[in-house]
Write an enzyme that holds these catalytic residues in place. Structure first.
Site, PDB file in Angstrom:
ATOM      1  N   CYS A 265      -2.290   9.344   2.292  1.00 25.07           N
ATOM      2  CA  CYS A 265      -1.837   8.734   1.034  1.00 25.07           C
ATOM      3  C   CYS A 265      -2.735   9.130  -0.127  1.00 25.07           C
ATOM      4  CB  CYS A 265      -1.783   7.226   1.174  1.00 25.07           C
ATOM      5  SG  CYS A 265      -3.345   6.506   1.666  1.00 25.07           S
TER       6      CYS A 265
ATOM      7  N   GLU B   6       0.880  -1.179   0.000  1.00 22.90           N
ATOM      8  CA  GLU B   6       0.000   0.000   0.000  1.00 22.90           C
ATOM      9  C   GLU B   6       0.911   1.221   0.000  1.00 22.90           C
ATOM     10  OE1 GLU B   6      -3.077   0.201  -0.456  1.00 22.90           O
ATOM     11  OE2 GLU B   6      -4.057  -1.641   0.202  1.00 22.90           O
TER      12      GLU B   6
HETATM   13  P1  NAD Z   1       7.234   5.485   7.798  1.00 25.91           P
HETATM   14  O1  NAD Z   1       8.427   6.350   7.697  1.00 25.91           O
HETATM   15  O2  NAD Z   1       6.558   5.307   9.122  1.00 25.91           O
HETATM   16  O3  NAD Z   1       7.655   4.077   7.186  1.00 25.91           O
HETATM   17  C1  NAD Z   1       6.742   3.015   7.064  1.00 25.91           C
HETATM   18  C2  NAD Z   1       7.322   1.804   7.765  1.00 25.91           C
HETATM   19  O4  NAD Z   1       8.526   1.403   7.114  1.00 25.91           O
HETATM   20  C3  NAD Z   1       7.670   2.051   9.222  1.00 25.91           C
HETATM   21  O5  NAD Z   1       7.145   1.009  10.000  1.00 25.91           O
HETATM   22  C4  NAD Z   1       9.188   2.066   9.229  1.00 25.91           C
HETATM   23  O6  NAD Z   1       9.737   1.564  10.423  1.00 25.91           O
HETATM   24  C5  NAD Z   1       9.536   1.159   8.078  1.00 25.91           C
HETATM   25  N1  NAD Z   1      10.845   1.487   7.520  1.00 25.91           N
HETATM   26  C6  NAD Z   1      11.347   2.730   7.329  1.00 25.91           C
HETATM   27  N2  NAD Z   1      12.585   2.645   6.768  1.00 25.91           N
HETATM   28  C7  NAD Z   1      12.849   1.324   6.606  1.00 25.91           C
HETATM   29  C8  NAD Z   1      13.955   0.586   6.073  1.00 25.91           C
HETATM   30  N3  NAD Z   1      15.040   1.192   5.603  1.00 25.91           N
HETATM   31  N4  NAD Z   1      13.872  -0.753   6.060  1.00 25.91           N
HETATM   32  C9  NAD Z   1      12.766  -1.374   6.525  1.00 25.91           C
HETATM   33  N5  NAD Z   1      11.687  -0.733   7.034  1.00 25.91           N
HETATM   34  C10 NAD Z   1      11.736   0.593   7.080  1.00 25.91           C
HETATM   35  O7  NAD Z   1       6.085   5.982   6.857  1.00 25.91           O
HETATM   36  P2  NAD Z   1       6.219   6.647   5.435  1.00 25.91           P
HETATM   37  O8  NAD Z   1       6.749   5.671   4.455  1.00 25.91           O
HETATM   38  O9  NAD Z   1       6.854   7.985   5.521  1.00 25.91           O
HETATM   39  O10 NAD Z   1       4.642   6.849   5.178  1.00 25.91           O
HETATM   40  C11 NAD Z   1       4.193   7.751   4.269  1.00 25.91           C
HETATM   41  C12 NAD Z   1       4.018   7.079   2.919  1.00 25.91           C
HETATM   42  O11 NAD Z   1       3.083   6.016   3.051  1.00 25.91           O
HETATM   43  C13 NAD Z   1       3.452   7.996   1.878  1.00 25.91           C
HETATM   44  O12 NAD Z   1       4.078   7.757   0.654  1.00 25.91           O
HETATM   45  C14 NAD Z   1       1.986   7.597   1.803  1.00 25.91           C
HETATM   46  O13 NAD Z   1       1.368   7.888   0.581  1.00 25.91           O
HETATM   47  C15 NAD Z   1       2.092   6.128   2.063  1.00 25.91           C
HETATM   48  N6  NAD Z   1       0.834   5.619   2.609  1.00 25.91           N
HETATM   49  C16 NAD Z   1       0.101   4.770   1.864  1.00 25.91           C
HETATM   50  C17 NAD Z   1      -1.112   4.313   2.341  1.00 25.91           C
HETATM   51  C18 NAD Z   1      -1.980   3.384   1.548  1.00 25.91           C
HETATM   52  O14 NAD Z   1      -2.893   2.802   2.135  1.00 25.91           O
HETATM   53  N7  NAD Z   1      -1.740   3.209   0.262  1.00 25.91           N
HETATM   54  C19 NAD Z   1      -1.556   4.723   3.591  1.00 25.91           C
HETATM   55  C20 NAD Z   1      -0.759   5.574   4.335  1.00 25.91           C
HETATM   56  C21 NAD Z   1       0.446   6.022   3.844  1.00 25.91           C
END
Ligand code: NAD
Length: 491
Positions: free
Chosen positions: A254, A220
């Site tokens: 998102c 997602e």
């Molecule tokens: P975030 O930084 O919290 O990362 C998401 C998860 O990935 C966390 O649990 C984090 O610990 C893990 N993570 C981070 N770096 C990592 C690495 N190097 N290796 C392994 N795991 C790692 O959240 P984010 O990514 O900044 O969230 C925002 C993004 O999520 C946006 O792009 C948004 O559009 C997307 N999003 C999508 C949905 C959907 O349902 N499609 C919903 C919410 C957010």
């Protein structure tokens, strides 16, 4: 989340082994057991709703209205839907509509079987519902599950880690706290399904780790979700509805409308009218207090994200016509509308994930669709128009995970619609039954009657030309022709 509250790395393989061992006991298979666990999830959220609302406020300044409307209440609604419908969802499908009627005697069925032990990786922007929703799906499907909460929303993560063991079977469901080192360790292990919500960069890391074990994956992701606005639409209604999607959670959604495309056919006055409508919506939304002071407006989650957005505002070649003020101390940025944007502007580089709305003026709807199609496939495409022809053009000329006419963000309120991306915005679907199916696999089954043996002997060696003919009666069948315009098949 400070490092002391992280799950010790050496404990992670133990958690994984415990979940695997529990799955092998098969106790998560029972439908009433799953229903009971599901309702305990609802009870956990309901009993602690104020604590969750407080944690969400601490994590991202989420106003209570948003915490309840977009996280707490939908969870309760969705858990009840899942618990109520589970017996129906999990029923094996009896295939009675077979092409070859004599195969009905073989009792063809499809079972929905839990994949096993699932991993859910949660982002920070909706750190409660995006943890619970996939957990609910995993429970519904009969999986065991580890939920890795987001370290960037530490209050919600810690509360989940404290409460889940008090309500749910800890041998089947676990919350893991941690950041990159912990997640890296988690991803070394072999899971039976990974459900990742977050950005595409980490999505690639998760995909690569899953590929090592051939683990199936739901991704997602996000991306830039465009809005195409027909200037003949009611501009005040459009501005309210677009602004709503942009100010909720301070644009950190998102599916937030990322940028606006207005086909003006060269009539720049139309663009002025659009901007005026945004001014009116803005004045109305913040009539009690300006956005930087308003209790109806969240903040940017972290200094990193605040700096990222501020740098984009400094780099854009566009003109800010609304908002633009920031408060670095409190990580607040006003809803900001920027015009005069070209497709290669800094604001168009990647998903904004903040309260900035760039507006691009184009000639026609076809130009708008072309602009969307030249970029990565978005999670959602929004279009404001009353014209059915324009709706059809937009639908047929573009690709996006979801398509929403004449509103923003509200599509997520329909719990039963499949939600998810395509291409760079991800793959796999969640929502009601679709969530259940993501954590299940389809186990097709037949049960050949003893009495069918007389019809089956033709397949056994020694092969003969007579049996070859009997087994392949259709090999010289006349293949019909199909008209590419009407679809009518002939011959
Ligand atoms: P975030 O930084 O919290 O990362 C998401 C998860 O990935 C966390 O649990 C984090 O610990 C893990 N993570 C981070 N770096 C990592 C690495 N190097 N290796 C392994 N795991 C790692 O959240 P984010 O990514 O900044 O969230 C925002 C993004 O999520 C946006 O792009 C948004 O559009 C997307 N999003 C999508 C949905 C959907 O349902 N499609 C919903 C919410 C957010």
């Amino acid at each position: 989340m400070n490092e002391t509250s992280h799950t010790p790395i050496e404990k992670i393989p133990e958690i994984h082994s415990k979940l695997k061992a529990t799955f092998r006991t098969r106790r998560t298979i029972s439908i009433p057991w799953r229903q009971q666990q599901l309702l305990l999830v609802a009870r956990m959220v309901q009993d602690n709703k104020d604590l969750f609302a407080e944690a969400l406020f601490k994590d991202v300044g989420k106003p209570a209205m948003e915490a309840y409307s977009y996280e707490i209440s939908p969870i309760l609604e969705r858990v009840i839907i899942a618990a109520t419908n589970l017996p129906e969802w999990a029923k094996p499908e009896h295939k009675t509509d077979l092409f070859d009627p004599h195969q009905r005697a073989w009792s063809p069925k499809v079972y929905f079987v839990p994949k096993g032990v699932a991993l859910v990786i949660v982002p920070w922007n909706f750190p409660l519902i995006l943890a619970i929703q996939p957990l609910v799906a995993a429970i519904s499907a009969g999986c065991c599950c580890a939920v890795k909460a987001s370290e960037i929303a530490p209050h919600t993560g810690r509360l989940l880690a404290e409460l889940v063991p008090k309500y749910l079977d800890t041998e089947a469901y676990q919350v893991i706290l941690g950041a990159v080192p912990e997640t890296t360790k988690i991803l070394e292990l072999k899971w039976d399904h990974i459900f990742y919500t977050g950005n595409g960069h980490v999505g690639r890391i998760v995909s690569a780790a899953a590929a090592k074990h051939l683990t199936p994956l739901t991704l997602e992701l996000g991306g830039k979700s465009p809005v195409i606005l027909d200037p003949s639409y009611d501009l005040d209604v459009a501005a309210y509805r677009i602004m709503y999607g942009k100010v909720t959670n301070c644009g950190q959604i998102c599916v937030a409308p990322d940028y606006l495309i207005v086909p003006t056919n060269g009539n720049h006055d139309l663009l002025n009218k659009v901007v005026e409508a945004f001014r009116r919506a803005y004045a109305s939304f913040f009539s009690d207090a300006p956005p930087l002071e308003s209790t109806s407006y969240a903040r940017i989650v972290s200094k990193n994200h605040f700096d990222r957005l501020n740098t984009l505002l400094a780099r854009t070649d566009g003109t800010t016509v609304l908002g633009g003020q920031v408060d670095a101390k409190r990580l607040k940025i006003e809803p900001t509308v920027v015009i005069g944007i070209q497709p290669d502007d800094a604001l168009m580089e990647s998903e904004l994930f903040g309260p900035i709305l760039p507006i691009i003026e184009v000639g026609t709807f076809e130009d708008a669709c072309e602009l969307v199609s030249q970029r990565d496939h978005p999670l959602v495409l929004y279009a404001f128009t009353q014209s059915e022809d324009t709706k059809t053009t937009i639908r047929e000329c573009t690709t996006s995970g979801n398509l929403v006419y004449n509103d923003t963000f509200i599509q997520l309120a329909i719990a039963e619609l499949p939600f998810g991306g395509v291409g760079e915005s991800g793959h796999g679907r969640q929502g009601g039954r679709y969530s259940f199916e993501s954590f299940s696999y389809l186990r097709a089954s037949i049960d050949m009657p003893l009495g069918s043996e007389q019809f089956l002997t033709v397949r056994y060696p020694p092969y003969t030309s007579e049996n070859l003919k009997l087994l392949n009666p259709n090999v010289d069948i006349k293949i019909p022709q199909c008209s590419p315009t009407t679809g009518i098949m002939k011959g």
